[in-house]
Scaffold this motif. Structure first.
Motif, short mmCIF file in Angstrom:
data_model
loop_
_atom_site.label_atom_id
_atom_site.label_comp_id
_atom_site.label_asym_id
_atom_site.label_seq_id
_atom_site.Cartn_x
_atom_site.Cartn_y
_atom_site.Cartn_z
N ALA A 161 0.93 -36.33 -29.79
CA ALA A 161 1.83 -35.82 -28.76
C ALA A 161 3.16 -35.37 -29.35
N CYS A 162 3.68 -36.16 -30.27
CA CYS A 162 4.95 -35.81 -30.91
C CYS A 162 4.81 -34.52 -31.71
N ARG A 163 3.70 -34.37 -32.43
CA ARG A 163 3.48 -33.14 -33.19
C ARG A 163 3.38 -31.93 -32.26
N LEU A 164 2.71 -32.09 -31.12
CA LEU A 164 2.62 -31.00 -30.16
C LEU A 164 4.01 -30.56 -29.70
N GLY A 165 4.84 -31.53 -29.35
CA GLY A 165 6.18 -31.21 -28.90
C GLY A 165 7.01 -30.54 -29.97
N ARG A 166 6.86 -31.02 -31.21
CA ARG A 166 7.69 -30.47 -32.29
C ARG A 166 7.28 -29.05 -32.66
N ILE A 167 5.98 -28.81 -32.73
CA ILE A 167 5.53 -27.45 -33.04
C ILE A 167 5.90 -26.50 -31.90
N ALA A 168 5.79 -26.98 -30.66
CA ALA A 168 6.21 -26.14 -29.52
C ALA A 168 7.68 -25.76 -29.66
N ARG A 169 8.51 -26.71 -30.05
CA ARG A 169 9.94 -26.42 -30.25
C ARG A 169 10.12 -25.35 -31.32
N HIS A 177 -2.54 -33.42 -18.64
CA HIS A 177 -3.92 -33.27 -18.18
C HIS A 177 -4.79 -34.44 -18.66
N GLY A 178 -5.77 -34.80 -17.85
CA GLY A 178 -6.80 -35.74 -18.27
C GLY A 178 -6.27 -37.10 -18.68
N SER A 179 -6.66 -37.52 -19.88
CA SER A 179 -6.25 -38.83 -20.41
C SER A 179 -4.74 -38.91 -20.58
N PHE A 180 -4.13 -37.80 -20.97
CA PHE A 180 -2.66 -37.78 -21.07
C PHE A 180 -2.03 -38.14 -19.74
N ALA A 181 -2.58 -37.61 -18.66
CA ALA A 181 -2.01 -37.86 -17.33
C ALA A 181 -2.23 -39.31 -16.89
N LYS A 182 -3.35 -39.90 -17.29
CA LYS A 182 -3.69 -41.24 -16.83
C LYS A 182 -2.97 -42.35 -17.60
N THR A 183 -2.67 -42.11 -18.87
CA THR A 183 -2.18 -43.21 -19.72
C THR A 183 -0.84 -42.94 -20.38
N TYR A 184 -0.13 -41.89 -19.95
CA TYR A 184 1.06 -41.50 -20.72
C TYR A 184 2.16 -42.54 -20.71
N HIS A 185 2.26 -43.35 -19.64
CA HIS A 185 3.28 -44.41 -19.62
C HIS A 185 2.96 -45.48 -20.65
N GLY A 186 1.75 -46.00 -20.62
CA GLY A 186 1.38 -47.12 -21.46
C GLY A 186 1.31 -46.79 -22.94
N HIS A 187 0.91 -45.57 -23.28
CA HIS A 187 0.76 -45.20 -24.68
C HIS A 187 2.00 -44.50 -25.24
N GLY A 188 3.01 -44.33 -24.45
CA GLY A 188 4.23 -43.71 -24.95
C GLY A 188 4.12 -42.22 -25.17
N THR A 189 3.13 -41.59 -24.52
CA THR A 189 2.97 -40.14 -24.67
C THR A 189 4.19 -39.39 -24.18
#
Length: 223
Positions: free
Chosen positions: A25-33, A48-60
């Protein structure tokens, strides 16, 4: 038998509990920047998907926000990315969304500016900290960010690819992969390189033709 990289065996050097949900997730954000640039005042993250369901707990959420602020997956500031963004005045919003038939760990990042239209980058975290960028502002693409990469958008015209590739060859840079996506008269060129690329060659490239958009993604600055 296939050779395995050290990253595949040990995983990425990272802060957080999950290589897919945090480091990727961090790499996605950094390359997008790196693609979008700076001076944005807000980012909307459509999860979307798993990102949407678990983003709080996994620190996404923290990792994506850290990435768009330029932090690497191993940066300890990921833990405090909300506080850092708030202090800097960067606005952000996380929105659970259905992005269609895409990888379950996918995010669409919409960057908002005061002086120009919104710009978005969409990508997926595919495991082990590895990513795919799949859409840049409406253009379907596929690149991993594993190599130095040049992305250019332009009005399609005969001879442009020949002139650009000749420039890279004359400058001593070897193209590992090249892809051209055409959408009507609009074309997007994606060149991935073996070895490092001198960013100065981008200035020479721009002089060749009036490109609508040229970005250099330097892998060495990503991790």
């Amino acid at each position: 038998m296939r050779d395995f990289s050290l990253n595949e065996i040990l995983g990425p050097i990272m802060i957080g509990p999950s290589s897919s949900h945090t480091a990727g997730a961090c790499r996605l954000g950094r390359i997008a920047r790196n693609i979008v640039g700076t001076n944005f005042y807000k980012v909307e993250f459509y999860l979307h998907g798993s990102f949407a369901k678990t983003y709080h707990g996994h620190g996404t959420d923290k990792a994506l926000l850290a990435g768009v602020m330029g932090f690497s997956p191993s940066d300890e500031r990921i833990r405090d990315s909300f506080e850092i963004a708030n202090k800097s005045g960067l606005e952000y919003e996380f929105i659970e969304s259905d992005l269609g038939y895409v990888h379950p760990n996918t995010v669409k990042m919409v960057f908002k500016f005061h002086d120009k239209p919104d710009f978005y980058v969409q990508g997926s975290s595919i495991g082990g900290g590895n990513i795919l960028i799949t859409d840049i502002n409406g253009t379907d693409i596929v690149f991993t960010g594993e190599r130095p990469t040049v992305i250019a958008k332009y009005i399609d015209k005969k001879g442009i690819i020949s002139r650009v590739t000749s420039l890279f060859a004359i400058s001593g840079f070897n193209i590992a992969n090249m892809n051209v996506i055409r959408n009507g008269r609009q074309a997007t060129l994606i060149c991935e390189f073996d070895g490092e690329l001198d960013p100065a060659v981008i200035d020479d490239m721009v002089r060749l033709y009036d490109f609508d958009f040229v970005k250099f993604i330097d892998h060495g600055k990503e991790d």
